[in-house]
Motif scaffolding. Structure first.
Motif, PDB file in Angstrom:
ATOM      1  N   ALA A   1       0.832  -1.207   0.000  1.00 44.51           N
ATOM      2  CA  ALA A   1       0.000   0.000   0.000  1.00 44.51           C
ATOM      3  C   ALA A   1       0.866   1.256   0.000  1.00 44.51           C
ATOM      4  O   ALA A   1       0.555   2.250  -0.668  1.00 44.51           O
ATOM      5  CB  ALA A   1      -0.925  -0.015   1.214  1.00 44.51           C
ATOM      6  N   PHE A   2       1.951   1.227   0.765  1.00 44.45           N
ATOM      7  CA  PHE A   2       2.882   2.354   0.839  1.00 44.45           C
ATOM      8  C   PHE A   2       3.488   2.641  -0.531  1.00 44.45           C
ATOM      9  O   PHE A   2       3.552   3.789  -0.984  1.00 44.45           O
ATOM     10  CB  PHE A   2       3.973   2.013   1.854  1.00 44.45           C
ATOM     11  CG  PHE A   2       5.037   3.066   2.028  1.00 44.45           C
ATOM     12  CD1 PHE A   2       4.833   4.181   2.822  1.00 44.45           C
ATOM     13  CD2 PHE A   2       6.278   2.924   1.414  1.00 44.45           C
ATOM     14  CE1 PHE A   2       5.820   5.140   2.984  1.00 44.45           C
ATOM     15  CE2 PHE A   2       7.272   3.875   1.566  1.00 44.45           C
ATOM     16  CZ  PHE A   2       7.038   4.984   2.361  1.00 44.45           C
ATOM     17  N   PHE A   3       3.924   1.592  -1.220  1.00 42.73           N
ATOM     18  CA  PHE A   3       4.559   1.738  -2.526  1.00 42.73           C
ATOM     19  C   PHE A   3       3.551   2.194  -3.577  1.00 42.73           C
ATOM     20  O   PHE A   3       3.840   3.067  -4.399  1.00 42.73           O
ATOM     21  CB  PHE A   3       5.208   0.414  -2.936  1.00 42.73           C
ATOM     22  CG  PHE A   3       6.011   0.485  -4.204  1.00 42.73           C
ATOM     23  CD1 PHE A   3       7.122   1.314  -4.299  1.00 42.73           C
ATOM     24  CD2 PHE A   3       5.663  -0.280  -5.303  1.00 42.73           C
ATOM     25  CE1 PHE A   3       7.873   1.382  -5.466  1.00 42.73           C
ATOM     26  CE2 PHE A   3       6.403  -0.220  -6.477  1.00 42.73           C
ATOM     27  CZ  PHE A   3       7.508   0.611  -6.554  1.00 42.73           C
ATOM     28  N   ILE A   4       2.347   1.631  -3.547  1.00 41.91           N
ATOM     29  CA  ILE A   4       1.320   2.026  -4.509  1.00 41.91           C
ATOM     30  C   ILE A   4       0.936   3.494  -4.314  1.00 41.91           C
ATOM     31  O   ILE A   4       0.748   4.234  -5.288  1.00 41.91           O
ATOM     32  CB  ILE A   4       0.078   1.126  -4.379  1.00 41.91           C
ATOM     33  CG1 ILE A   4       0.401  -0.285  -4.895  1.00 41.91           C
ATOM     34  CG2 ILE A   4      -1.110   1.709  -5.151  1.00 41.91           C
ATOM     35  CD1 ILE A   4      -0.695  -1.300  -4.641  1.00 41.91           C
ATOM     36  N   ALA A   5       0.822   3.930  -3.053  1.00 38.94           N
ATOM     37  CA  ALA A   5       0.502   5.333  -2.781  1.00 38.94           C
ATOM     38  C   ALA A   5       1.574   6.244  -3.366  1.00 38.94           C
ATOM     39  O   ALA A   5       1.273   7.309  -3.919  1.00 38.94           O
ATOM     40  CB  ALA A   5       0.372   5.563  -1.278  1.00 38.94           C
ATOM     41  N   TYR A   6       2.842   5.825  -3.246  1.00 40.25           N
ATOM     42  CA  TYR A   6       3.931   6.614  -3.828  1.00 40.25           C
ATOM     43  C   TYR A   6       3.796   6.676  -5.351  1.00 40.25           C
ATOM     44  O   TYR A   6       3.925   7.750  -5.951  1.00 40.25           O
ATOM     45  CB  TYR A   6       5.291   6.015  -3.455  1.00 40.25           C
ATOM     46  CG  TYR A   6       6.406   6.578  -4.304  1.00 40.25           C
ATOM     47  CD1 TYR A   6       6.899   7.857  -4.064  1.00 40.25           C
ATOM     48  CD2 TYR A   6       6.916   5.853  -5.376  1.00 40.25           C
ATOM     49  CE1 TYR A   6       7.880   8.388  -4.873  1.00 40.25           C
ATOM     50  CE2 TYR A   6       7.902   6.390  -6.180  1.00 40.25           C
ATOM     51  CZ  TYR A   6       8.385   7.652  -5.935  1.00 40.25           C
ATOM     52  OH  TYR A   6       9.350   8.197  -6.745  1.00 40.25           O
ATOM     53  N   LEU A   7       3.547   5.529  -5.984  1.00 37.85           N
ATOM     54  CA  LEU A   7       3.435   5.497  -7.440  1.00 37.85           C
ATOM     55  C   LEU A   7       2.281   6.354  -7.932  1.00 37.85           C
ATOM     56  O   LEU A   7       2.391   7.050  -8.947  1.00 37.85           O
ATOM     57  CB  LEU A   7       3.266   4.058  -7.923  1.00 37.85           C
ATOM     58  CG  LEU A   7       4.461   3.117  -7.741  1.00 37.85           C
ATOM     59  CD1 LEU A   7       4.114   1.725  -8.251  1.00 37.85           C
ATOM     60  CD2 LEU A   7       5.700   3.650  -8.458  1.00 37.85           C
ATOM     61  N   LEU A   8       1.147   6.317  -7.221  1.00 39.36           N
ATOM     62  CA  LEU A   8       0.001   7.134  -7.612  1.00 39.36           C
ATOM     63  C   LEU A   8       0.321   8.622  -7.498  1.00 39.36           C
ATOM     64  O   LEU A   8      -0.050   9.424  -8.358  1.00 39.36           O
ATOM     65  CB  LEU A   8      -1.211   6.781  -6.756  1.00 39.36           C
ATOM     66  CG  LEU A   8      -1.826   5.398  -6.999  1.00 39.36           C
ATOM     67  CD1 LEU A   8      -2.911   5.104  -5.964  1.00 39.36           C
ATOM     68  CD2 LEU A   8      -2.402   5.303  -8.412  1.00 39.36           C
ATOM     69  N   SER A   9       1.009   8.990  -6.405  1.00 35.03           N
ATOM     70  CA  SER A   9       1.399  10.383  -6.222  1.00 35.03           C
ATOM     71  C   SER A   9       2.352  10.829  -7.318  1.00 35.03           C
ATOM     72  O   SER A   9       2.220  11.930  -7.877  1.00 35.03           O
ATOM     73  CB  SER A   9       2.053  10.548  -4.842  1.00 35.03           C
ATOM     74  OG  SER A   9       2.554  11.858  -4.680  1.00 35.03           O
ATOM     75  N   ARG A  10       3.299   9.970  -7.645  1.00 30.10           N
ATOM     76  CA  ARG A  10       4.263  10.309  -8.697  1.00 30.10           C
ATOM     77  C   ARG A  10       3.574  10.407 -10.052  1.00 30.10           C
ATOM     78  O   ARG A  10       3.871  11.299 -10.851  1.00 30.10           O
ATOM     79  CB  ARG A  10       5.362   9.261  -8.738  1.00 30.10           C
ATOM     80  CG  ARG A  10       6.419   9.530  -9.796  1.00 30.10           C
ATOM     81  CD  ARG A  10       7.560   8.557  -9.709  1.00 30.10           C
ATOM     82  NE  ARG A  10       8.449   8.688 -10.847  1.00 30.10           N
ATOM     83  CZ  ARG A  10       9.481   7.890 -11.068  1.00 30.10           C
ATOM     84  NH1 ARG A  10       9.761   6.915 -10.220  1.00 30.10           N
ATOM     85  NH2 ARG A  10      10.236   8.061 -12.133  1.00 30.10           N
ATOM     86  N   ASN A  11       2.636   9.504 -10.342  1.00 34.54           N
ATOM     87  CA  ASN A  11       1.915   9.541 -11.607  1.00 34.54           C
ATOM     88  C   ASN A  11       1.120  10.836 -11.734  1.00 34.54           C
ATOM     89  O   ASN A  11       1.080  11.458 -12.812  1.00 34.54           O
ATOM     90  CB  ASN A  11       0.976   8.343 -11.705  1.00 34.54           C
ATOM     91  CG  ASN A  11       0.256   8.273 -13.042  1.00 34.54           C
ATOM     92  OD1 ASN A  11       0.878   8.061 -14.081  1.00 34.54           O
ATOM     93  ND2 ASN A  11      -1.055   8.445 -13.020  1.00 34.54           N
ATOM     94  N   SER A  12       0.500  11.256 -10.636  1.00 33.47           N
ATOM     95  CA  SER A  12      -0.247  12.509 -10.647  1.00 33.47           C
ATOM     96  C   SER A  12       0.671  13.691 -10.920  1.00 33.47           C
ATOM     97  O   SER A  12       0.322  14.610 -11.681  1.00 33.47           O
ATOM     98  CB  SER A  12      -0.956  12.691  -9.304  1.00 33.47           C
ATOM     99  OG  SER A  12      -1.638  13.923  -9.252  1.00 33.47           O
TER     100      SER A  12
END
Length: 228
Positions: A122-133
């Protein structure tokens, strides 16, 4: 949401930041000196990196020998994760911009942790979503905003404005800033002087960004031009 907040909302029993801070099990923790290279474009991609302290820049060298800065990463961010999606070779070169503490995780260990630890996943996915945004925002910025406004947004982001407050802790040349927003060094020099005269920034080795620059970019009556 900040990386600290992301950690807090995860369930008790597993702390992703603590996990990343410990060596062992396919993880190593190393200190890097300013300007030290971490990996080079074209090398085998088999490791993911997490920045505990400091800043790292990624550069790409074209076939014609032109180098461009394609990203700057700071504390709490991952880089080199392209290997997880099948990339066999590094697409860029990474250099340390200031003394850094960095965790490296083998591809095998990273995939294992993502599968076995839901909190880490979940931590890694949250980072990826933030970076994608952030990448989407940068693309929109590149397509529709002037180079002056792009520079203002870049300075605000590099200064972590609204989080740590206003100072870009590493020295960035005007050439580097120009590469990152897709314009010339002379244009950046002109805009930087304009921002300084308007009281948006100050710089003497390090760049300090003031709230007035944020107001100029986001205010109802922007003071940053949209036309070049």
């Amino acid at each position: 949401m900040s990386h600290t907040s992301q950690t807090k909302v995860l369930e008790d029993g597993f702390d992703p930041r603590a996990f990343l801070a410990r060596a062992g099990g396919g993880k190593t923790v190393d200190r890097y000196a300013k300007n030290q290279k971490i990996f080079s474009q074209g090398e085998v991609a088999d490791t993911v990196f997490f920045i505990q302290e400091g800043k790292v820049k990624l550069t790409v060298l074209s076939e014609l020998g032109k180098e461009a800065v394609v990203g700057i990463f700071a504390e709490g961010q991952f880089f080199g994760e392209g290997c997880l999606s099948g990339a066999e070779l590094r697409a860029a070169t990474s250099h340390v911009m200031e003394d850094c503490l960095i965790t490296s995780i083998t591809k095998k260990a990273m995939l294992s942790a993502l599968e076995s630890e839901p909190e880490f996943s979940a931590f890694f996915i949250a980072y990826l979503l933030s970076r994608n945004s952030r990448i989407e925002d940068d693309l929109i910025d590149q397509l529709f905003n002037s180079s002056e406004r792009r520079l203002a947004r870049l300075l605000l982001r590099l200064a972590n404005f609204g989080q740590e407050g206003g100072v870009i802790a590493v020295t960035l040349s005007q050439e580097t800033l120009a590469e990152m927003i897709g314009t010339t060094r002379s244009r950046v020099s002109f805009f930087m002087n304009k921002f300084r005269k308007k009281g948006f920034i100050s710089y003497n080795g390090k760049i300090e960004v003031y709230p007035s620059l944020l107001d100029a970019v986001l205010g109802d009556k922007p003071q940053i031009n949209d036309d070049e």
